[in-house]
Design an enzyme around this catalytic site. Sequence first.
Site, PDB file in Angstrom:
ATOM      1  N   PHE A  11       0.837  -1.210   0.000  1.00 31.36           N
ATOM      2  CA  PHE A  11       0.000   0.000   0.000  1.00 31.36           C
ATOM      3  C   PHE A  11       0.877   1.267   0.000  1.00 31.36           C
ATOM      4  CE2 PHE A  11      -1.953   2.807   3.452  1.00 31.36           C
ATOM      5  CZ  PHE A  11      -2.588   3.655   2.563  1.00 31.36           C
ATOM      6  N   LEU A  73      10.574  -0.751   3.596  1.00 37.09           N
ATOM      7  CA  LEU A  73       9.167  -0.791   3.997  1.00 37.09           C
ATOM      8  C   LEU A  73       8.635  -2.221   4.116  1.00 37.09           C
ATOM      9  CD1 LEU A  73       9.470   2.201   2.879  1.00 37.09           C
ATOM     10  CD2 LEU A  73       7.075   2.039   2.231  1.00 37.09           C
ATOM     11  N   TYR A 145       5.209  -8.029  15.639  1.00 40.74           N
ATOM     12  CA  TYR A 145       5.361  -6.806  14.835  1.00 40.74           C
ATOM     13  C   TYR A 145       6.080  -5.728  15.643  1.00 40.74           C
ATOM     14  CZ  TYR A 145       3.785  -2.791  11.966  1.00 40.74           C
ATOM     15  OH  TYR A 145       3.708  -1.659  11.181  1.00 40.74           O
TER      16      TYR A 145
END
Length: 326
Positions: A11, A73, A145
Amino acid sequence: MHVVVTGGGGFLGAHLCEALLRRGDTVWCLDNFSTSSPTNTAHLCDHPRFRPVRADVTAPFDVPAPVHVVAHLASPASPPDYDRLPLETLAVGSQGTENALRLALWHGARFLLASTSEVYGDPATHPQPEEYWGNVNPIGPRSVYDEAKRYAEALASAYRRSRGLDVGIVRIFNTYGPRMRPHDGRVVSTFIRQALEGSPLTIYGDGSQTRSFCYVDDLVRGLTAMADSDRDGPINLGNPCEHTVRELADLVLEAAGSHSRIEYRRLPTDDPTHRQPVIARACEQLGWSPVVSIEEGLERTVAWFADRRRQPDRAPDRGGPAFVKA
Ligand code: NAD
Ligand code: UDP
Protein backbone atom coordinates in the site's frame (compact mmCIF):
# COMPACT_ATOMS: atom_id res chain seq x y z
CA MET A 1 18.74 9.16 -7.68
CA HIS A 2 18.47 5.39 -7.69
CA VAL A 3 16.14 4.32 -4.87
CA VAL A 4 15.49 0.78 -3.65
CA VAL A 5 12.05 0.41 -2.07
CA THR A 6 11.60 -2.87 -0.18
CA GLY A 7 7.92 -3.67 0.17
CA GLY A 8 7.40 -1.43 -2.86
CA GLY A 9 4.44 -3.50 -4.00
CA GLY A 10 2.45 -2.76 -0.84
CA PHE A 11 0.00 0.00 0.00
CA LEU A 12 2.52 2.66 1.09
CA GLY A 13 5.34 1.26 -1.05
CA ALA A 14 3.40 1.59 -4.30
CA HIS A 15 2.51 5.22 -3.50
CA LEU A 16 6.14 5.91 -2.63
CA CYS A 17 7.40 4.32 -5.88
CA GLU A 18 4.94 6.47 -7.83
CA ALA A 19 6.05 9.67 -6.06
CA LEU A 20 9.75 8.88 -6.63
CA LEU A 21 9.22 8.17 -10.33
CA ARG A 22 7.21 11.36 -10.68
CA ARG A 23 10.16 13.44 -9.48
CA GLY A 24 12.69 11.69 -11.73
CA ASP A 25 14.22 8.92 -9.62
CA THR A 26 14.93 5.39 -10.81
CA VAL A 27 13.08 2.97 -8.56
CA TRP A 28 13.96 -0.63 -7.73
CA CYS A 29 10.83 -2.13 -6.24
CA LEU A 30 11.54 -5.31 -4.24
CA ASP A 31 8.64 -7.38 -2.97
CA ASN A 32 7.63 -10.97 -2.34
CA PHE A 33 3.91 -10.03 -2.44
CA SER A 34 3.19 -11.84 0.82
CA THR A 35 0.66 -9.15 1.81
CA SER A 36 0.06 -7.42 -1.51
CA SER A 37 -0.23 -8.12 -5.20
CA PRO A 38 1.58 -6.85 -8.30
CA THR A 39 -1.65 -5.06 -9.20
CA ASN A 40 -0.59 -2.12 -7.02
CA THR A 41 2.33 -1.32 -9.32
CA ALA A 42 1.03 -2.81 -12.59
CA HIS A 43 0.44 0.71 -13.95
CA LEU A 44 4.15 1.52 -13.39
CA CYS A 45 5.59 -1.52 -15.14
CA ASP A 46 6.05 0.17 -18.51
CA HIS A 47 7.73 3.19 -16.92
CA PRO A 48 11.35 3.38 -18.19
CA ARG A 49 12.73 4.09 -14.69
CA PHE A 50 10.74 1.44 -12.83
CA ARG A 51 12.49 -1.85 -12.00
CA PRO A 52 10.22 -4.43 -10.34
CA VAL A 53 12.04 -7.30 -8.68
CA ARG A 54 10.31 -10.22 -7.00
CA ALA A 55 12.48 -10.93 -3.97
CA ASP A 56 12.17 -11.98 -0.35
CA VAL A 57 14.40 -9.55 1.53
CA THR A 58 15.09 -12.07 4.29
CA ALA A 59 17.61 -13.52 1.77
CA PRO A 60 20.60 -11.31 0.82
CA PHE A 61 19.94 -9.17 -2.24
CA ASP A 62 21.61 -6.60 -4.44
CA VAL A 63 20.69 -4.47 -7.43
CA PRO A 64 23.02 -4.13 -10.43
CA ALA A 65 23.19 -0.32 -10.29
CA PRO A 66 24.34 2.47 -8.01
CA VAL A 67 22.00 2.96 -5.06
CA HIS A 68 21.53 6.31 -3.32
CA VAL A 69 18.64 5.51 -0.96
CA VAL A 70 17.29 2.27 0.47
CA ALA A 71 13.74 2.76 1.78
CA HIS A 72 12.93 -0.32 3.87
CA LEU A 73 9.17 -0.79 4.00
CA ALA A 74 8.89 -4.57 3.66
CA SER A 75 6.85 -6.04 6.51
CA PRO A 76 3.34 -7.26 7.12
CA ALA A 77 1.61 -4.25 8.66
CA SER A 78 -2.00 -5.07 9.44
CA PRO A 79 -2.76 -6.95 12.70
CA PRO A 80 -4.48 -9.88 10.90
CA ASP A 81 -1.50 -10.11 8.50
CA TYR A 82 1.13 -10.30 11.19
CA ASP A 83 -1.06 -12.63 13.22
CA ARG A 84 -1.17 -14.94 10.15
CA LEU A 85 2.58 -14.48 9.42
CA PRO A 86 4.22 -14.24 12.87
CA LEU A 87 7.58 -15.83 12.05
CA GLU A 88 7.79 -14.08 8.67
CA THR A 89 7.12 -10.75 10.42
CA LEU A 90 9.94 -11.33 12.89
CA ALA A 91 12.22 -12.48 10.06
CA VAL A 92 11.62 -9.48 7.81
CA GLY A 93 12.04 -7.07 10.74
CA SER A 94 15.31 -8.69 11.79
CA GLN A 95 17.10 -10.49 8.91
CA GLY A 96 15.28 -8.48 6.24
CA THR A 97 16.30 -5.22 7.91
CA GLU A 98 19.91 -6.39 8.24
CA ASN A 99 20.02 -7.32 4.52
CA ALA A 100 18.60 -3.92 3.59
CA LEU A 101 21.14 -2.19 5.87
CA ARG A 102 23.99 -4.16 4.25
CA LEU A 103 22.77 -3.13 0.81
CA ALA A 104 22.86 0.52 1.90
CA LEU A 105 26.31 0.11 3.45
CA TRP A 106 27.65 -1.63 0.35
CA HIS A 107 26.46 1.18 -1.92
CA GLY A 108 27.14 4.08 0.48
CA ALA A 109 23.41 4.86 0.38
CA ARG A 110 21.09 6.55 2.86
CA PHE A 111 18.88 4.08 4.74
CA LEU A 112 15.28 4.98 5.53
CA LEU A 113 13.51 2.72 8.03
CA ALA A 114 9.69 2.62 8.00
CA SER A 115 9.11 2.04 11.69
CA THR A 116 5.77 2.39 13.41
CA SER A 117 3.76 3.94 16.22
CA GLU A 118 3.44 0.34 17.45
CA VAL A 119 6.89 0.72 19.03
CA TYR A 120 4.97 2.73 21.67
CA GLY A 121 2.70 -0.30 22.30
CA ASP A 122 -0.32 0.58 24.43
CA PRO A 123 1.11 3.97 25.36
CA ALA A 124 1.14 5.17 28.95
CA THR A 125 1.99 8.68 27.68
CA HIS A 126 -0.46 10.59 25.54
CA PRO A 127 0.06 11.98 22.93
CA GLN A 128 3.28 10.19 21.98
CA PRO A 129 6.53 12.14 21.47
CA GLU A 130 9.60 10.38 20.07
CA GLU A 131 11.24 10.47 23.51
CA TYR A 132 8.64 8.04 24.88
CA TRP A 133 10.09 4.51 25.10
CA GLY A 134 6.82 2.63 24.88
CA ASN A 135 4.76 0.01 26.64
CA VAL A 136 4.94 -3.22 24.65
CA ASN A 137 3.86 -6.68 25.79
CA PRO A 138 6.87 -8.74 24.56
CA ILE A 139 4.94 -12.03 24.34
CA GLY A 140 1.48 -10.92 23.21
CA PRO A 141 0.06 -11.44 19.70
CA ARG A 142 1.16 -7.97 18.56
CA SER A 143 4.71 -8.49 19.80
CA VAL A 144 5.88 -10.13 16.57
CA TYR A 145 5.36 -6.81 14.84
CA ASP A 146 6.14 -4.40 17.68
CA GLU A 147 9.33 -6.12 18.77
CA ALA A 148 10.50 -6.72 15.19
CA LYS A 149 10.20 -2.98 14.55
CA ARG A 150 11.90 -2.13 17.84
CA TYR A 151 14.74 -4.50 16.91
CA ALA A 152 14.89 -2.93 13.43
CA GLU A 153 15.27 0.51 15.04
CA ALA A 154 18.02 -0.82 17.35
CA LEU A 155 19.82 -2.50 14.44
CA ALA A 156 19.65 0.57 12.19
CA SER A 157 20.90 2.75 15.07
CA ALA A 158 23.80 0.33 15.67
CA TYR A 159 24.76 0.47 11.96
CA ARG A 160 24.72 4.28 12.22
CA ARG A 161 26.91 4.35 15.35
CA SER A 162 29.31 1.52 14.52
CA ARG A 163 29.54 1.69 10.70
CA GLY A 164 28.76 5.35 10.09
CA LEU A 165 25.73 4.47 7.93
CA ASP A 166 23.45 7.38 7.04
CA VAL A 167 20.25 6.22 8.74
CA GLY A 168 16.86 7.91 9.07
CA ILE A 169 14.05 6.37 11.13
CA VAL A 170 10.40 7.40 10.77
CA ARG A 171 7.62 6.12 13.02
CA ILE A 172 4.50 5.95 10.91
CA PHE A 173 1.06 6.30 12.53
CA ASN A 174 -2.15 4.81 11.06
CA THR A 175 -2.27 5.72 7.39
CA TYR A 176 -5.10 5.10 4.93
CA GLY A 177 -6.00 5.74 1.31
CA PRO A 178 -6.42 4.17 -2.11
CA ARG A 179 -4.71 0.79 -2.68
CA MET A 180 -5.48 -0.60 0.77
CA ARG A 181 -6.74 -4.15 0.39
CA PRO A 182 -10.48 -4.31 1.13
CA HIS A 183 -9.88 -7.43 3.24
CA ASP A 184 -6.62 -6.41 4.95
CA GLY A 185 -8.48 -6.20 8.29
CA ARG A 186 -7.42 -2.64 9.07
CA VAL A 187 -10.15 -0.42 10.37
CA VAL A 188 -10.47 2.14 7.56
CA SER A 189 -10.44 -0.38 4.71
CA THR A 190 -12.80 -2.71 6.60
CA PHE A 191 -15.33 0.02 7.45
CA ILE A 192 -15.30 1.38 3.89
CA ARG A 193 -15.78 -2.08 2.38
CA GLN A 194 -18.59 -2.83 4.82
CA ALA A 195 -20.25 0.55 4.22
CA LEU A 196 -20.18 0.05 0.44
CA GLU A 197 -21.47 -3.53 0.73
CA GLY A 198 -24.24 -2.39 3.06
CA SER A 199 -23.08 -4.89 5.68
CA PRO A 200 -22.66 -4.00 9.38
CA LEU A 201 -19.57 -2.04 10.43
CA THR A 202 -17.71 -4.20 12.95
CA ILE A 203 -16.50 -2.15 15.91
CA TYR A 204 -14.13 -4.01 18.21
CA GLY A 205 -14.75 -3.29 21.89
CA ASP A 206 -16.97 -0.31 22.65
CA GLY A 207 -15.32 1.91 20.02
CA SER A 208 -13.88 4.32 22.57
CA GLN A 209 -10.28 3.47 21.61
CA THR A 210 -8.63 6.19 19.52
CA ARG A 211 -6.37 6.40 16.50
CA SER A 212 -5.07 9.36 14.46
CA PHE A 213 -5.48 8.75 10.74
CA CYS A 214 -3.14 10.20 8.11
CA TYR A 215 -3.98 10.33 4.40
CA VAL A 216 -1.44 8.48 2.26
CA ASP A 217 -0.37 11.47 0.11
CA ASP A 218 0.61 13.39 3.24
CA LEU A 219 2.52 10.42 4.59
CA VAL A 220 4.44 9.83 1.37
CA ARG A 221 5.44 13.50 1.33
CA GLY A 222 6.89 12.92 4.80
CA LEU A 223 8.79 9.84 3.63
CA THR A 224 10.41 11.65 0.71
CA ALA A 225 11.27 14.63 2.94
CA MET A 226 13.00 12.26 5.37
CA ALA A 227 14.79 10.43 2.53
CA ASP A 228 16.09 13.77 1.23
CA SER A 229 17.20 15.01 4.66
CA ASP A 230 20.21 14.08 6.77
CA ARG A 231 18.13 13.58 9.93
CA ASP A 232 18.61 10.46 12.08
CA GLY A 233 15.20 10.47 13.69
CA PRO A 234 13.24 8.80 14.98
CA ILE A 235 10.61 11.18 13.64
CA ASN A 236 6.88 10.60 14.06
CA LEU A 237 4.88 10.87 10.83
CA GLY A 238 1.14 10.97 11.30
CA ASN A 239 -1.90 13.19 11.46
CA PRO A 240 -2.42 14.42 15.03
CA CYS A 241 -6.24 14.67 14.62
CA GLU A 242 -7.42 11.94 16.98
CA HIS A 243 -10.73 10.07 16.61
CA THR A 244 -12.44 7.29 18.47
CA VAL A 245 -13.19 4.22 16.38
CA ARG A 246 -16.89 4.96 16.90
CA GLU A 247 -16.39 8.46 15.41
CA LEU A 248 -14.52 6.94 12.49
CA ALA A 249 -17.47 4.61 11.80
CA ASP A 250 -19.80 7.63 11.59
CA LEU A 251 -17.36 9.49 9.30
CA VAL A 252 -17.14 6.49 6.95
CA LEU A 253 -20.93 6.06 6.86
CA GLU A 254 -21.24 9.75 5.99
CA ALA A 255 -18.53 9.63 3.28
CA ALA A 256 -20.05 6.50 1.71
CA GLY A 257 -23.66 7.68 2.04
CA SER A 258 -24.28 4.31 3.70
CA HIS A 259 -26.98 3.20 6.12
CA SER A 260 -25.07 0.15 7.36
CA ARG A 261 -25.66 -0.58 11.02
CA ILE A 262 -22.99 -1.01 13.67
CA GLU A 263 -22.12 -4.37 15.18
CA TYR A 264 -19.90 -4.69 18.26
CA ARG A 265 -17.30 -7.46 18.48
CA ARG A 266 -14.72 -8.57 21.03
CA LEU A 267 -11.70 -6.25 21.42
CA PRO A 268 -8.49 -8.01 20.28
CA THR A 269 -5.82 -8.71 22.93
CA ASP A 270 -3.47 -5.79 23.66
CA ASP A 271 -5.35 -3.43 21.32
CA PRO A 272 -3.89 0.02 22.17
CA THR A 273 -6.44 2.24 23.94
CA HIS A 274 -5.26 5.48 22.34
CA ARG A 275 -2.73 6.76 19.88
CA GLN A 276 -1.83 10.25 18.73
CA PRO A 277 1.50 11.52 17.39
CA VAL A 278 3.39 14.57 18.55
CA ILE A 279 4.69 15.90 15.23
CA ALA A 280 6.74 18.91 16.42
CA ARG A 281 9.95 17.18 15.32
CA ALA A 282 8.64 16.49 11.80
CA CYS A 283 7.49 20.13 11.54
CA GLU A 284 10.81 21.55 12.76
CA GLN A 285 13.27 19.15 11.13
CA LEU A 286 11.48 18.29 7.87
CA GLY A 287 9.11 21.24 7.45
CA TRP A 288 6.39 18.57 7.23
CA SER A 289 2.82 18.50 8.43
CA PRO A 290 -0.28 16.81 7.02
CA VAL A 291 -2.80 18.90 5.08
CA VAL A 292 -5.57 16.47 4.09
CA SER A 293 -8.52 16.41 6.51
CA ILE A 294 -10.14 13.12 7.49
CA GLU A 295 -13.33 14.10 5.62
CA GLU A 296 -11.40 14.82 2.40
CA GLY A 297 -9.19 11.74 2.75
CA LEU A 298 -12.16 9.43 3.38
CA GLU A 299 -14.03 10.93 0.43
CA ARG A 300 -11.09 10.15 -1.89
CA THR A 301 -10.61 6.67 -0.41
CA VAL A 302 -14.30 5.78 -0.62
CA ALA A 303 -14.32 6.92 -4.28
CA TRP A 304 -11.35 4.65 -5.02
CA PHE A 305 -12.92 1.64 -3.25
CA ALA A 306 -16.23 2.23 -5.05
CA ASP A 307 -14.46 2.43 -8.40
CA ARG A 308 -12.49 -0.72 -7.67
CA ARG A 309 -15.68 -2.62 -6.85
CA ARG A 310 -16.90 -1.75 -10.35
CA GLN A 311 -13.65 -2.94 -12.02
CA PRO A 312 -12.47 -6.36 -10.82
CA ASP A 313 -8.70 -6.40 -11.09
CA ARG A 314 -7.18 -8.59 -13.76
CA ALA A 315 -3.67 -7.11 -13.82
CA PRO A 316 -0.96 -9.60 -14.79
CA ASP A 317 1.77 -10.66 -12.37
CA ARG A 318 4.74 -8.50 -13.41
CA GLY A 319 7.41 -9.33 -10.80
CA GLY A 320 10.84 -9.49 -12.44
CA PRO A 321 13.92 -11.59 -11.68
CA ALA A 322 15.81 -11.23 -8.41
CA PHE A 323 19.47 -10.14 -8.42
CA VAL A 324 20.95 -11.94 -5.46
CA LYS A 325 24.46 -11.30 -4.25
CA ALA A 326 26.22 -14.38 -2.85
P1 NAD B 1 1.56 -3.59 3.12
O1 NAD B 1 1.31 -4.93 3.73
O2 NAD B 1 0.59 -3.09 2.12
O3 NAD B 1 3.00 -3.54 2.45
C1 NAD B 1 4.09 -4.27 2.94
C2 NAD B 1 4.80 -4.88 1.75
O4 NAD B 1 5.95 -5.60 2.20
C3 NAD B 1 3.91 -5.88 0.98
O5 NAD B 1 3.93 -5.58 -0.38
C4 NAD B 1 4.56 -7.23 1.28
O6 NAD B 1 4.36 -8.16 0.25
C5 NAD B 1 6.02 -6.82 1.45
N1 NAD B 1 6.80 -7.79 2.19
C6 NAD B 1 6.53 -8.36 3.39
N2 NAD B 1 7.50 -9.22 3.73
C7 NAD B 1 8.43 -9.18 2.73
C8 NAD B 1 9.66 -9.85 2.50
N3 NAD B 1 10.15 -10.74 3.38
N4 NAD B 1 10.35 -9.58 1.37
C9 NAD B 1 9.87 -8.69 0.46
N5 NAD B 1 8.70 -8.02 0.63
C10 NAD B 1 7.99 -8.28 1.75
O7 NAD B 1 1.70 -2.57 4.34
P2 NAD B 1 1.87 -0.98 4.31
O8 NAD B 1 0.75 -0.40 5.06
O9 NAD B 1 2.18 -0.51 2.95
O10 NAD B 1 3.17 -0.81 5.23
C11 NAD B 1 4.44 -0.56 4.68
C12 NAD B 1 5.45 -0.31 5.79
O11 NAD B 1 5.05 0.82 6.57
C13 NAD B 1 5.56 -1.49 6.76
O12 NAD B 1 6.92 -1.64 7.12
C14 NAD B 1 4.77 -1.04 7.96
O13 NAD B 1 5.24 -1.60 9.14
C15 NAD B 1 4.96 0.46 7.93
N6 NAD B 1 3.83 1.13 8.57
C16 NAD B 1 2.64 1.27 7.93
C17 NAD B 1 1.59 1.89 8.59
C18 NAD B 1 0.25 2.10 7.93
O14 NAD B 1 -0.65 2.63 8.57
N7 NAD B 1 0.06 1.77 6.68
C19 NAD B 1 1.75 2.35 9.91
C20 NAD B 1 2.97 2.14 10.52
C21 NAD B 1 4.02 1.56 9.84
N1 UDP C 1 -10.98 -2.14 14.53
C1 UDP C 1 -12.37 -2.23 14.61
N2 UDP C 1 -13.01 -2.92 13.63
C2 UDP C 1 -12.36 -3.52 12.59
C3 UDP C 1 -10.95 -3.42 12.52
C4 UDP C 1 -10.29 -2.72 13.52
O1 UDP C 1 -12.99 -1.69 15.52
O2 UDP C 1 -13.03 -4.14 11.75
C5 UDP C 1 -10.27 -1.37 15.58
C6 UDP C 1 -9.08 -2.07 16.19
O3 UDP C 1 -9.49 -2.91 17.26
C7 UDP C 1 -8.24 -0.89 16.65
C8 UDP C 1 -8.53 0.19 15.61
O4 UDP C 1 -9.75 -0.20 14.97
O5 UDP C 1 -8.69 -0.44 17.90
C9 UDP C 1 -7.43 0.34 14.55
O6 UDP C 1 -7.19 -0.95 14.01
P1 UDP C 1 -6.17 -1.18 12.82
O7 UDP C 1 -6.02 -2.66 12.67
O8 UDP C 1 -6.58 -0.41 11.63
O9 UDP C 1 -4.83 -0.49 13.31
P2 UDP C 1 -3.92 -0.69 14.61
O10 UDP C 1 -4.69 -1.42 15.65
O11 UDP C 1 -2.74 -1.43 14.16
O12 UDP C 1 -3.64 0.70 15.03
